[in-house]
Design a protein around this motif. Structure first.
Motif, mmCIF file in Angstrom:
data_model
loop_
_atom_site.group_PDB
_atom_site.id
_atom_site.type_symbol
_atom_site.label_atom_id
_atom_site.label_comp_id
_atom_site.label_asym_id
_atom_site.label_seq_id
_atom_site.Cartn_x
_atom_site.Cartn_y
_atom_site.Cartn_z
ATOM 1 N N ILE A 72 38.419 33.601 26.224
ATOM 2 C CA ILE A 72 37.843 32.856 27.346
ATOM 3 C C ILE A 72 38.367 33.429 28.655
ATOM 4 N N SER A 73 37.491 33.514 29.651
ATOM 5 C CA SER A 73 37.928 33.865 31.005
ATOM 6 C C SER A 73 37.797 32.626 31.881
ATOM 7 N N LEU A 74 38.583 32.605 32.946
ATOM 8 C CA LEU A 74 38.594 31.479 33.881
ATOM 9 C C LEU A 74 38.351 32.011 35.282
ATOM 10 N N SER A 75 37.472 31.345 36.022
ATOM 11 C CA SER A 75 37.265 31.711 37.422
ATOM 12 C C SER A 75 37.097 30.446 38.247
ATOM 13 N N THR A 76 37.436 30.560 39.516
ATOM 14 C CA THR A 76 37.240 29.443 40.438
ATOM 15 C C THR A 76 36.447 29.951 41.631
ATOM 16 N N ALA A 77 35.729 29.050 42.257
ATOM 17 C CA ALA A 77 34.983 29.356 43.470
ATOM 18 C C ALA A 77 35.012 28.113 44.345
ATOM 19 N N SER A 78 34.779 28.317 45.613
ATOM 20 C CA SER A 78 34.741 27.212 46.558
ATOM 21 C C SER A 78 33.331 27.096 47.115
ATOM 22 N N THR A 79 32.765 25.904 47.065
ATOM 23 C CA THR A 79 31.409 25.695 47.574
ATOM 24 C C THR A 79 31.361 25.747 49.098
ATOM 25 N N ASP A 80 32.532 25.629 49.746
ATOM 26 C CA ASP A 80 32.540 25.677 51.208
ATOM 27 C C ASP A 80 32.838 27.083 51.741
ATOM 28 N N GLY A 81 32.825 28.095 50.858
ATOM 29 C CA GLY A 81 32.975 29.480 51.278
ATOM 30 C C GLY A 81 34.393 29.949 51.545
ATOM 31 N N TYR A 82 35.402 29.191 51.116
ATOM 32 C CA TYR A 82 36.780 29.568 51.395
ATOM 33 C C TYR A 82 37.473 30.306 50.269
ATOM 34 N N GLY A 83 36.742 31.013 49.438
ATOM 35 C CA GLY A 83 37.391 31.883 48.469
ATOM 36 C C GLY A 83 37.014 31.638 47.026
ATOM 37 N N SER A 84 37.445 32.601 46.240
ATOM 38 C CA SER A 84 37.232 32.526 44.802
ATOM 39 C C SER A 84 38.347 33.284 44.107
ATOM 40 N N TYR A 85 38.502 33.041 42.815
ATOM 41 C CA TYR A 85 39.523 33.700 42.010
ATOM 42 C C TYR A 85 38.967 33.919 40.620
ATOM 43 N N SER A 86 39.198 35.102 40.084
ATOM 44 C CA SER A 86 38.814 35.400 38.709
ATOM 45 C C SER A 86 40.075 35.829 37.976
ATOM 46 N N ASP A 87 40.501 35.025 37.014
ATOM 47 C CA ASP A 87 41.699 35.317 36.240
ATOM 48 C C ASP A 87 41.474 36.623 35.469
ATOM 49 N N PRO A 88 42.330 37.619 35.631
ATOM 50 C CA PRO A 88 42.130 38.893 34.945
ATOM 51 C C PRO A 88 42.458 38.849 33.453
ATOM 52 N N SER A 89 43.002 37.754 32.975
ATOM 53 C CA SER A 89 43.388 37.634 31.570
ATOM 54 C C SER A 89 42.272 37.060 30.722
ATOM 55 N N ARG A 90 42.405 37.240 29.418
ATOM 56 C CA ARG A 90 41.553 36.546 28.454
ATOM 57 C C ARG A 90 42.462 35.564 27.728
ATOM 58 N N HIS A 91 41.930 34.399 27.408
ATOM 59 C CA HIS A 91 42.708 33.346 26.780
ATOM 60 C C HIS A 91 42.130 33.076 25.398
ATOM 61 N N LYS A 92 42.987 33.031 24.388
ATOM 62 C CA LYS A 92 42.544 32.916 23.008
ATOM 63 C C LYS A 92 42.462 31.458 22.553
ATOM 64 N N ALA A 93 41.425 31.174 21.778
ATOM 65 C CA ALA A 93 41.272 29.881 21.104
ATOM 66 C C ALA A 93 40.649 30.178 19.746
ATOM 67 N N SER A 94 40.841 29.278 18.796
ATOM 68 C CA SER A 94 40.218 29.391 17.478
ATOM 69 C C SER A 94 39.252 28.232 17.298
ATOM 70 N N VAL A 95 38.123 28.501 16.642
ATOM 71 C CA VAL A 95 37.068 27.497 16.511
ATOM 72 C C VAL A 95 36.701 27.330 15.047
ATOM 73 N N ARG A 96 36.655 26.054 14.605
ATOM 74 C CA ARG A 96 36.190 25.739 13.246
ATOM 75 C C ARG A 96 34.861 24.996 13.384
ATOM 76 N N CYS A 97 33.793 25.622 12.861
ATOM 77 C CA CYS A 97 32.449 25.052 12.976
ATOM 78 C C CYS A 97 32.168 24.008 11.905
ATOM 79 N N HIS A 98 32.818 24.118 10.753
ATOM 80 C CA HIS A 98 32.578 23.181 9.644
ATOM 81 C C HIS A 98 33.581 22.015 9.713
ATOM 82 N N ALA A 99 33.289 20.958 8.973
ATOM 83 C CA ALA A 99 34.137 19.762 8.996
ATOM 84 C C ALA A 99 35.529 20.063 8.433
ATOM 85 N N PRO A 100 36.568 19.533 9.060
ATOM 86 C CA PRO A 100 36.545 18.796 10.326
ATOM 87 C C PRO A 100 36.474 19.772 11.509
ATOM 88 N N GLU A 101 35.455 19.629 12.328
ATOM 89 C CA GLU A 101 35.237 20.507 13.471
ATOM 90 C C GLU A 101 36.429 20.445 14.417
#
Length: 119
Positions: free
Chosen positions: A56-85
């Motif tokens: 996952i990547s994370l980024s932030t932005a400002s709707t009032d035009g005062y900047g943005s940030y894009s995290d240069p890292s990737r963040h790991k998570a594991s996902v189980r689609c079957h029960a128990p999800e």
């Protein structure tokens, strides 16, 4: 607001840098900040308990035009689609309430990985 962004970042395990794709979760805050989480990679899970290891990547932005940030890292998570999800982050497994629709970033991640859109 800064505390929430820090909690999101520290709640995800750091991996290597990557470019972001279309966000699977966006949060809007009263201070005009928008935080977006994007799925930037997935693999078959290393653990038999989960279906996918995702990044996952994370980024932030400002709707009032005062900047943005894009995290240069990737963040790991594991996902189980079957029960128990579930989505696991840093060794903690979070159940996914698939019947109720949820709404936090882990629910949205599970849906993006396990319920891809049908065209």
């Amino acid at each position: 607001m800064r505390t929430l962004v820090s909690a999101l970042v520290s709640g995800l395990a750091l991996a290597t840098p990557a470019a972001a794709t279309e966000p699977f979760h966006t949060a809007n805050f009263p201070d005009h900040t928008i935080v977006s989480l994007s799925l930037v990679g997935n693999l078959t899970a290393a653990s038999g308990e989960y279906d996918y290891d995702v990044y996952i990547s994370l980024s932030t932005a400002s709707t009032d035009g005062y900047g943005s940030y894009s995290d240069p890292s990737r963040h790991k998570a594991s996902v189980r689609c079957h029960a128990p999800e579930a989505v696991a982050v840093r060794g903690v497994s979070y159940p996914i309430p698939t019947a109720t629709g949820g709404g936090d970033w882990k629910d949205d991640l599970w849906r993006a990985v396990c319920k891809p859109p049908v065209s």
